[in-house]
Write an enzyme that holds these catalytic residues in place. Structure first.
Site, PDB file in Angstrom:
ATOM      1  CB  SER A 117      -9.035  -2.188  19.263  1.00  0.00           C
ATOM      2  OG  SER A 117      -8.049  -2.185  18.242  1.00  0.00           O
ATOM      3  CE1 TYR A 149      -7.393  -7.162  20.907  1.00  0.00           C
ATOM      4  CE2 TYR A 149      -7.107  -5.993  18.820  1.00  0.00           C
ATOM      5  CZ  TYR A 149      -7.181  -5.989  20.202  1.00  0.00           C
ATOM      6  OH  TYR A 149      -7.027  -4.796  20.886  1.00  0.00           O
TER       7      TYR A 149
END
Length: 253
Positions: free
Chosen positions: A148, A161
């Site tokens: 990501s 995250y």
């Protein structure tokens, strides 16, 4: 677009029950790839496998929890018994649970680490020998990790995250030093704002609203568009490694 060089390959795709994993499975299968579908939701996998078979493809639904080693071991055995050696692995399983660190949600931290990092490692461990052997035979071999842009762009309340995705990005970079000399390609893909089920996991109303606002303002990528990128990457000539790909909506800075 047609990626004819993919025909005849065998892929393992985690997170195949939805989002990028599901879209990738559909696209690869349409190009003649045998696809092993790994995820926890067996019913969703069976539905996807049936749809792929109805369209003329080959698919195997394998209910798998990447956070459980025994589950991954059993999945690998079933894949090998059914399809034989794998030459393409897509680590698309992931979970995003943003919250302020000072809330101390250790259970969420562990879930993200177990899925996004350790889960990917379990899959890599299970199929590394396949990839190395395929490459040694002169065939194309690919490991694709879905990270990501959160790996290197900071978002408030996404610290854990982002840390798991930074770990996956670093892992991909490091693995190239081990796999590259043996002709196994490693590709790390970092999507920006993408419409997947990850957003549905967000239980913080304020953060969920922020995400909705970003989609309204910036637009978002679709899972099919990420799948298209994966198909393009893995269909290049075997001596070409598109190693690091960052993809985001044009309006996302």
């Amino acid at each position: 677009m047609s990626y004819t060089t993919l025909a005849g390959r065998t892929a393992v795709i985690t997170g195949a029950a939805s989002g990028m994993g599901s879209a990738t499975a559909r696209l690869l299968a349409a190009q003649g790839v045998r696809v092993a579908l790994l995820a926890r939701r067996a019913e969703r996998l069976e539905e996807l496998a049936a749809a792929i078979k109805e369209a003329g493809g080959e698919a195997l639904a394998v209910a798998t929890d990447v956070t459980d080693q025994a589950s991954v071991d059993a999945a690998a055995e079933l894949v090998h018994n059914t399809f034989g050696r794998v030459d393409l692995v897509v680590n698309a399983a992931g979970v995003m649970l943003p919250n302020p660190v000072d809330e101390g949600r250790a259970d969420e931290w562990q879930r993200m680490i177990d899925t996004n990092v350790t889960g990917a490692l379990r899959i890599i461990r299970a199929f590394t020998a396949d990839l190395v052997a395929a490459a040694a035979e002169g065939r194309t071999a690919d490991l694709v990790n879905i990270s990501s842009i959160g790996a290197h762009i900071m978002f408030p309340n996404y610290a854990v995250y982002g840390a798991t995705k930074a770990a996956l990005t670093y892992l991909s970079t490091s693995l190239r030093t081990e796999f590259g000399p043996r002709d196994v390609r490693v590709t790390n893909i970092e999507p920006g704002l993408t419409d997947t089920e990850l957003a549905d996991h967000v239980d913080n109303a304020e953060l969920s609203g922020q995400l909705d606002g970003m989609f309204d303002a910036l637009g978002g990528l679709s899972s099919d568009e990420i799948a298209d990128l994966i198909a393009y990457t893995t269909s290049r000539a075997r001596h070409i490694n598109l190693r690091q790909l960052i993809v985001q909506p044009t309006r996302q800075a």
